[in-house]
Scaffold this active site. Structure first.
Site, PDB file in Angstrom:
ATOM      1  CD1 TRP A 199       6.223   5.166  -6.798  1.00 34.18           C
ATOM      2  CD2 TRP A 199       5.743   6.586  -5.151  1.00 34.18           C
ATOM      3  NE1 TRP A 199       6.662   6.404  -7.186  1.00 34.18           N
ATOM      4  CE2 TRP A 199       6.370   7.305  -6.190  1.00 34.18           C
ATOM      5  CE3 TRP A 199       5.357   7.275  -4.006  1.00 34.18           C
ATOM      6  CZ2 TRP A 199       6.625   8.662  -6.121  1.00 34.18           C
ATOM      7  CZ3 TRP A 199       5.610   8.635  -3.939  1.00 34.18           C
ATOM      8  CH2 TRP A 199       6.226   9.313  -4.987  1.00 34.18           C
TER       9      TRP A 199
ATOM     10  N   GLY B 199      -2.667  -1.368  -3.184  1.00 40.84           N
ATOM     11  CA  GLY B 199      -3.347  -0.106  -3.419  1.00 40.84           C
ATOM     12  C   GLY B 199      -2.721   1.038  -2.691  1.00 40.84           C
TER      13      GLY B 199
ATOM     14  CB  ALA C 149      -0.895  -0.004   1.238  1.00 38.16           C
ATOM     15  CB  SER C 150       0.961   4.162   0.931  1.00 40.98           C
ATOM     16  OG  SER C 150       1.400   5.481   0.966  1.00 40.98           O
ATOM     17  CB  ALA C 151       5.725   4.286   0.344  1.00 44.59           C
TER      18      ALA C 151
END
Length: 80
Positions: A63, A80, A58-60
């Site tokens: 990414w 996600g 998730a998030s970072a």
């Protein structure tokens, strides 16, 4: 910084044929994440890069996974 150094060492080694990133991260701190994701993305020109998510990306964490050539997930992984 440690992960970036490890990736750079792998890229410079003639014995390494691919990078596999195992990711299990709910995200969090994003300082430096853009640079690390860019390093992962550029590594794809040198060798295959696969992100394996066995928990959460998730998030970072997502990414970084999205910078790889391929993302492979466990059946119960969350992204996600």
């Amino acid at each position: 910084e440690t992960l970036a150094a490890d990736i750079q060492t792998a890229l410079e080694s003639p014995q390494v044929r691919a990078l596999i990133l195992t990711i299990d991260s709910p995200g969090g701190q994003v300082a430096g994440i853009n640079e690390l994701a860019e390093l992962i993305y550029r590594a794809r020109a040198t060798m295959p890069v696969v992100a394996y998510v066995d928990g959460i990306a998730a998030s970072a964490g997502y990414w970084l996974a999205s910078a790889a050539d391929t993302i492979i997930t466990d059946e119960t992984a969350l992204l996600g």
